[in-house]
Design a protein around this motif. Structure first.
Motif, PDB file in Angstrom:
ATOM      1  N   ASN A 130      27.463  27.491  -2.548  1.00  0.00           N
ATOM      2  CA  ASN A 130      26.394  28.702  -2.589  1.00  0.00           C
ATOM      3  C   ASN A 130      25.329  27.983  -1.474  1.00  0.00           C
ATOM      4  N   PRO A 131      24.666  28.817  -0.671  1.00  0.00           N
ATOM      5  CA  PRO A 131      23.556  28.413   0.121  1.00  0.00           C
ATOM      6  C   PRO A 131      22.326  28.406  -0.718  1.00  0.00           C
ATOM      7  N   PRO A 138      18.329  29.694  -1.707  1.00  0.00           N
ATOM      8  CA  PRO A 138      17.673  30.905  -1.161  1.00  0.00           C
ATOM      9  C   PRO A 138      16.855  30.798   0.175  1.00  0.00           C
ATOM     10  N   ARG A 139      16.882  32.011   0.686  1.00  0.00           N
ATOM     11  CA  ARG A 139      16.061  31.997   1.994  1.00  0.00           C
ATOM     12  C   ARG A 139      14.668  31.162   1.975  1.00  0.00           C
ATOM     13  N   TRP A 140      13.820  31.757   0.745  1.00  0.00           N
ATOM     14  CA  TRP A 140      12.682  31.362   0.565  1.00  0.00           C
ATOM     15  C   TRP A 140      12.550  29.976   0.463  1.00  0.00           C
ATOM     16  N   TRP A 141      13.458  29.258  -0.120  1.00  0.00           N
ATOM     17  CA  TRP A 141      13.664  27.859  -0.269  1.00  0.00           C
ATOM     18  C   TRP A 141      13.741  27.230   0.980  1.00  0.00           C
ATOM     19  N   MET A 142      14.630  27.812   1.782  1.00  0.00           N
ATOM     20  CA  MET A 142      14.945  27.258   3.205  1.00  0.00           C
ATOM     21  C   MET A 142      13.473  27.334   4.248  1.00  0.00           C
ATOM     22  N   LEU A 143      13.010  28.339   3.907  1.00  0.00           N
ATOM     23  CA  LEU A 143      11.557  28.690   4.819  1.00  0.00           C
ATOM     24  C   LEU A 143      10.608  27.621   4.321  1.00  0.00           C
ATOM     25  N   TRP A 156      11.573  24.249   5.929  1.00  0.00           N
ATOM     26  CA  TRP A 156      11.156  23.888   7.491  1.00  0.00           C
ATOM     27  C   TRP A 156       9.549  24.363   7.407  1.00  0.00           C
TER      28      TRP A 156
END
Length: 296
Positions: free
Chosen positions: A26-27, A29-34, A37
């Motif tokens: 599972n990838p 969460p988007r907030w975590w990736m943001l 970066w």
């Protein structure tokens, strides 16, 4: 392993433990990736603006030119700018003059706390409570005098008391009687007459005074002259733990007797004459110590 996957259609790696524990793909969460970066970009930006990246001969200085030492110097300059008017006012005053001005006294005590901690607390304690073998500064008993002038003298010039070793001068019986006599006085007793007779006959009055209070001469104006010999009229013992055995040891071996094994050591370094502290600092410390013990 994947062909035996008991969870068909689930995106896992095929690693199964204990029948149902598996590793999923599972990838995050988007907030975590943001956030990841953003943190990377922050580090890169920080490294560009501030000292950060190591180089062959040091480190990058950063576009802003900021350094911790410069920040420290600016802070010191701000503090000195606030202190400057007060420092200038007390420059031409004596310690007694400063104590006569409540505002200057408050400033001097507040600004001398670090000065006391750096130079005095190792021996006399952080609050002037004393340490074994070193005088208490937080009481109202002053061995060499507690006037502002005497405190300046003690701090600036230092103190080194001296008491002859009587182990080879007096008999064991005489030493024993004098030690008990001192203990009696320290306990608030008047002292037996035979003790007083021996005390006077052996010349103890020359340093400790006729009354055993450390006062050699009382002047008509109320001032007293001492040579720094301790008073026996209070419960304060110069050398821990005090009591009969301690008094007997001091009488036998003396204080600051060169070449005498076992002699007590009682030396306060000179902070002014040695150049360790300036006249202004000695004066401020005298005010600080005066306020610790309610000096004279």
């Amino acid at each position: 392993m994947a062909e035996n996957d008991p969870f068909p259609g689930e995106d896992n790696t095929g690693h199964i433990w204990d029948g149902n524990l598996r590793e999923l793909r599972n990838p995050p969460p988007r907030w975590w990736m943001l956030g990841l970066w953003a943190s990377i970009l922050f580090v890169v930006g920080y490294g560009i603006l501030y000292p950060f990246w190591p180089t062959a001969d040091g480190y990058t200085k950063g576009l802003l030119g900021w350094t911790q030492i410069e920040e420290y110097r600016r802070g010191v300059a701000q503090v000195e700018a606030v202190r400057a008017p007060f420092e200038e006012r007390i420059r031409g005053l004596t310690a007694a003059d400063i104590l006569a001005d409540p505002e200057l006294t408050q400033y001097t005590v507040a600004s001398s706390k670090v000065l006391f901690g750096d130079n005095c607390s190792a021996c006399h304690g952080s609050g002037g409570q004393g340490n074994p073998g070193y005088p208490i500064l937080a009481d109202d008993y002053w061995q060499y005098g507690g006037t502002p002038a005497k405190l300046v003298e003690s701090i600036g010039q230092g103190r080194q008391g001296s008491m002859p070793a009587h182990g080879e001068i007096l008999s064991a019986t005489e030493i024993d009687r004098l030690a008990r006599f001192v203990t009696e006085l320290k306990s608030g007793e008047p002292g037996a007459e035979d003790g007083w007779s021996l005390y006077r006959a052996k010349g103890c009055v020359a340093c400790h005074g006729q009354e055993g209070d450390g006062v050699v001469v009382r002047l008509p104006n109320g001032d007293v002259i001492t040579v720094g010999a301790p008073s026996f009229r209070n419960g304060i013992w110069r050398f821990a733990p005090g009591g009969y055995e301690s008094a007997r040891y001091t009488i036998t071996h003396g204080v600051n007797q060169p070449g005498r094994p076992g002699s007590r050591e009682a030396v306060m370094p000179d902070f002014g004459a040695s150049g360790r502290l300036g006249e202004q600092e000695v004066k401020k410390l005298a005010v600080y110590v005066h306020q610790l013990g309610g000096g004279l």
